[in-house]
Enzyme design. Structure first.
Site, PDB file in Angstrom:
ATOM      1  CD  GLU A   1      -1.305   0.220   3.803  1.00  0.00           C
ATOM      2  OE1 GLU A   1      -1.956   1.418   4.096  1.00  0.00           O
ATOM      3  OE2 GLU A   1      -1.535  -0.271   4.598  1.00  0.00           O
TER       4      GLU A   1
ATOM      5  CB  CYS B   1      -1.950  -4.650   6.190  1.00  0.00           C
ATOM      6  SG  CYS B   1      -2.331  -2.886   7.254  1.00  0.00           S
TER       7      CYS B   1
ATOM      8  CG  HIS C   1      -2.533  -6.516  10.073  1.00  0.00           C
ATOM      9  ND1 HIS C   1      -1.234  -6.526   9.853  1.00  0.00           N
ATOM     10  CD2 HIS C   1      -3.173  -5.644  10.421  1.00  0.00           C
ATOM     11  CE1 HIS C   1      -1.187  -4.974   9.476  1.00  0.00           C
ATOM     12  NE2 HIS C   1      -2.415  -5.097  10.586  1.00  0.00           N
TER      13      HIS C   1
HETATM   14  N1  ACO Z   1       0.779   2.339  30.704  1.00  0.00           N
HETATM   15  C1  ACO Z   1       0.195   0.763  29.960  1.00  0.00           C
HETATM   16  N2  ACO Z   1      -1.017   1.178  29.327  1.00  0.00           N
HETATM   17  C2  ACO Z   1      -1.065   2.325  29.091  1.00  0.00           C
HETATM   18  C3  ACO Z   1      -0.307   3.253  29.585  1.00  0.00           C
HETATM   19  C4  ACO Z   1       0.655   3.473  30.633  1.00  0.00           C
HETATM   20  N3  ACO Z   1       1.344   4.719  31.043  1.00  0.00           N
HETATM   21  N4  ACO Z   1      -0.723   4.734  28.875  1.00  0.00           N
HETATM   22  C5  ACO Z   1      -1.519   4.224  28.169  1.00  0.00           C
HETATM   23  N5  ACO Z   1      -1.755   2.687  27.722  1.00  0.00           N
HETATM   24  C6  ACO Z   1      -2.893   1.701  27.431  1.00  0.00           C
HETATM   25  C7  ACO Z   1      -3.744   2.872  27.314  1.00  0.00           C
HETATM   26  O1  ACO Z   1      -4.946   1.838  28.630  1.00  0.00           O
HETATM   27  C8  ACO Z   1      -4.465   1.279  25.859  1.00  0.00           C
HETATM   28  O2  ACO Z   1      -4.978   0.456  26.215  1.00  0.00           O
HETATM   29  P1  ACO Z   1      -6.587  -0.245  26.249  1.00  0.00           P
HETATM   30  O3  ACO Z   1      -6.251  -0.182  24.709  1.00  0.00           O
HETATM   31  O4  ACO Z   1      -6.595  -1.157  26.278  1.00  0.00           O
HETATM   32  O5  ACO Z   1      -7.579   0.265  26.493  1.00  0.00           O
HETATM   33  C9  ACO Z   1      -3.325   1.883  24.831  1.00  0.00           C
HETATM   34  O6  ACO Z   1      -2.575   2.021  26.197  1.00  0.00           O
HETATM   35  C10 ACO Z   1      -3.232   2.716  23.937  1.00  0.00           C
HETATM   36  O7  ACO Z   1      -3.879   3.879  24.747  1.00  0.00           O
HETATM   37  P2  ACO Z   1      -4.730   5.030  23.808  1.00  0.00           P
HETATM   38  O8  ACO Z   1      -5.033   6.313  24.958  1.00  0.00           O
HETATM   39  O9  ACO Z   1      -5.988   4.166  24.350  1.00  0.00           O
HETATM   40  O10 ACO Z   1      -4.794   4.892  22.403  1.00  0.00           O
HETATM   41  P3  ACO Z   1      -4.413   6.525  21.990  1.00  0.00           P
HETATM   42  O11 ACO Z   1      -5.432   7.581  21.486  1.00  0.00           O
HETATM   43  O12 ACO Z   1      -2.764   6.909  22.157  1.00  0.00           O
HETATM   44  O13 ACO Z   1      -3.995   5.358  20.866  1.00  0.00           O
HETATM   45  C11 ACO Z   1      -4.222   3.364  18.514  1.00  0.00           C
HETATM   46  C12 ACO Z   1      -3.585   4.513  19.530  1.00  0.00           C
HETATM   47  C13 ACO Z   1      -5.889   3.813  18.411  1.00  0.00           C
HETATM   48  C14 ACO Z   1      -3.755   2.101  18.710  1.00  0.00           C
HETATM   49  C15 ACO Z   1      -3.112   4.814  18.290  1.00  0.00           C
HETATM   50  O14 ACO Z   1      -2.049   4.526  17.952  1.00  0.00           O
HETATM   51  C16 ACO Z   1      -3.332   4.859  16.220  1.00  0.00           C
HETATM   52  O15 ACO Z   1      -4.147   4.602  16.115  1.00  0.00           O
HETATM   53  N6  ACO Z   1      -2.650   3.433  15.421  1.00  0.00           N
HETATM   54  C17 ACO Z   1      -2.622   3.414  13.881  1.00  0.00           C
HETATM   55  C18 ACO Z   1      -4.459   2.387  13.320  1.00  0.00           C
HETATM   56  C19 ACO Z   1      -4.141   1.022  14.454  1.00  0.00           C
HETATM   57  O16 ACO Z   1      -3.204   0.491  14.230  1.00  0.00           O
HETATM   58  N7  ACO Z   1      -4.906   0.274  13.467  1.00  0.00           N
HETATM   59  C20 ACO Z   1      -4.980  -1.114  14.179  1.00  0.00           C
HETATM   60  C21 ACO Z   1      -5.901  -1.935  12.658  1.00  0.00           C
HETATM   61  S1  ACO Z   1      -5.655  -0.919  11.360  1.00  0.00           S
HETATM   62  C22 ACO Z   1      -4.189  -0.856  10.733  1.00  0.00           C
HETATM   63  O17 ACO Z   1      -3.496  -1.738  10.817  1.00  0.00           O
HETATM   64  C23 ACO Z   1      -3.217  -0.037  10.396  1.00  0.00           C
END
Ligand code: ACO
Length: 442
Positions: A82, A116, A247
């Site tokens: 991609e 992906c 994945h």
């Molecule tokens: N210690 C331990 N865990 C923590 C801490 C900490 N200090 N701070 C946050 N966390 C945890 C949260 O509780 C959360 O856990 P949960 O998912 O079990 O609830 C996790 O870390 C992520 O934190 P969030 O604040 O919920 O997420 P954030 O808004 O930072 O974004 C996300 C995470 C959405 C995955 C982002 O990185 C993203 O958009 N990534 C790209 C999209 C993606 O990969 N999607 C997956 C499928 S599609 C694809 O393959 C592209």
């Protein structure tokens, strides 16, 4: 032809990476967010010296050399990616330079794109070709590769880069099981790349996670229905699977998917004692089950030991590299083969789940028919991952800046240092005033 599957694998990942612990400090987020919250350890990156064609050239040539494959023995070459650098000309045509040099221009296959999922589609095309009347008796190569880049913000720590090149043929050690695959596709704006001026996706992170899990449920249940029929089983479950490769955008989501499999198993077999901890969730609506944190915690607890045994080995390499989009699931397979000794893998069933936003998802399984030792030793993954250059988040951010500044540029010589390119790796020498790209191998 019988026993069609994976005969050989090679993986390319960049020489440079950053630690996710240091990224947490650099980004000013709470300690543990990327390492525990997302489950990632290191993140690989590139600057403007490499592009999708150079990294695929490296992976394919390295596969051919390490496994001593004759260029004339390849009859199909499929690319799943991609990472788009041209709206018309495929990466596959650039890879033809390697084959033309050896007098082979008769190679079917072209690029396939949907987030992906393209790598799985490419793999599927290759397997189908070998099992079809179009097959000319030669091997196929499948290349799945991407530069996974995000704008700065919440998604950036899920960046990465990598390519997996695989030799596909009959009488393979890792054989695709017939008649079991499950697929789920629909229209969703969870992650997409509508802006041609940028390499970065538009992403609704939380929504993409839900889409991934929903598609997992759907594929898993379709797979299990077929397994039940094929093997005359009343209640098929994760007990029928030895290893799971999903994945991996980041490891935590893979962990949650594996846990989710047990929820689906529970719904099929809710009176089974082993699911006692889930009984309270029996009446929950499907929509609630996707959101409910108590259910998620119960599932994660129930499947903790199973995760370590069945998923842990496949999670290793993606945790060290980051997302590789189309390559990520195949890197998981390479990781599994590398982390588990070949005798233990023998006769085992490996489930593989591919997800691509937008969205397209499939689940298949492999059976290990003979030794994977040669694949493992030639991949040499652990050692190669350990020998990388561990740099600072500032260097990663600077590399992203360079890419932003040179995206779509022509008549340019990349400024990225050749010191960051490992020996045997292709790099961009220049892009001329007609956007033609010239590569060299270090
Ligand atoms: N210690 C331990 N865990 C923590 C801490 C900490 N200090 N701070 C946050 N966390 C945890 C949260 O509780 C959360 O856990 P949960 O998912 O079990 O609830 C996790 O870390 C992520 O934190 P969030 O604040 O919920 O997420 P954030 O808004 O930072 O974004 C996300 C995470 C959405 C995955 C982002 O990185 C993203 O958009 N990534 C790209 C999209 C993606 O990969 N999607 C997956 C499928 S599609 C694809 O393959 C592209």
């Amino acid at each position: 032809p019988e026993n069609v599957g994976v005969l050989a694998m090679e993986m390319y990942f960049p020489k440079r990476c950053v630690s996710q612990t240091e990224m947490e400090t650099f980004d000013g987020v709470s300690a543990g967010k990327y390492t525990i919250g997302l489950g990632q350890e290191k993140m690989a990156f590139i600057d403007d010296r490499e592009d999708i064609q150079s990294v695929c050239l490296t992976a394919v040539q390295s596969l051919m050399e390490k496994h001593n494959i004759a260029y004339t023995d390849i009859g199909r070459l499929e690319v799943g990616t991609e990472t788009i650098i041209d709206k018309s000309k495929s990466v596959k045509t650039c890879l033809m330079t390697l084959f033309t040099e050896h007098g082979n221009t008769e190679i079917e296959g072209i690029d396939t794109t949907n987030a992906c999922y393209g790598g799985f589609a490419a793999f599927s095309n290759a397997v189908n070709w070998i099992e079809s009347s179009s097959w000319d008796g030669r091997f196929a190569i499948v290349v799945a590769g991407d530069l996974a880049l995000y704008a700065s913000g919440a998604a950036r720590p899920t960046s990465g880069a990598g390519v997996v090149a695989m030799l596909i043929g009959k009488d393979a050690p890792i054989v695709v099981e017939r008649g079991l695959r499950g697929t789920h596709m629909e229209h969703a704006y969870d992650f997409y790349k509508p802006d041609m001026h940028s390499e970065y996706p538009v992403v609704d992170g939380k929504f993409s996670n839900t889409c991934y899990i929903r598609a997992f449920d759907s594929c898993y249940n379709r797979y299990m229905t077929r397994l039940a029929k094929q093997e005359n089983k009343e209640k098929p479950s994760m007990d029928d699977i030895d290893y799971v490769v999903c994945h991996s955008p980041y490891a935590k989501l893979v962990n949650k998917s594996f846990a989710r499999a047990s929820y689906n198993d529970f719904l099929r077999d809710s009176d089974n004692e082993k699911f006692a901890a889930l009984k309270a969730f029996e009446e929950m609506s499907y929509a609630d089950s996707l959101e409910n944190k108590d259910l998620e915690r119960a599932l994660m607890g129930l499947t903790k030991a199973g995760y370590a045994q069945k998923v842990g080995p496949a999670a290793y390499a993606p945790k060290q590299i980051g997302n590789m989009y189309t390559a990520a699931v195949w890197a998981g397979l390479a990781s599994l083969v590398s982390e588990v000794d070949s005798e233990t893998l023998l006769n085992k069933r490996i489930m593989l789940y591919s997800y691509g936003s937008g969205l397209a998802a499939s689940m298949i399984s492999f059976r290990v028919r003979s030794s994977t030792e040669e694949i493992k030793s030639k991949l040499n993954l652990r050692q190669r991952l350990d020998e990388r250059t561990f740099t600072k988040p500032e260097e990663f951010a600077a590399a992203m800046k360079i890419r932003e500044n040179t995206h779509n540029a022509c008549d340019m010589v990349p400024t990225g240092s050749l010191d960051s390119i490992a020996t045997g790796t292709y790099y961009i020498e220049k892009i001329d005033d007609k956007w033609r790209r010239f590569y060299k191998r270090k």
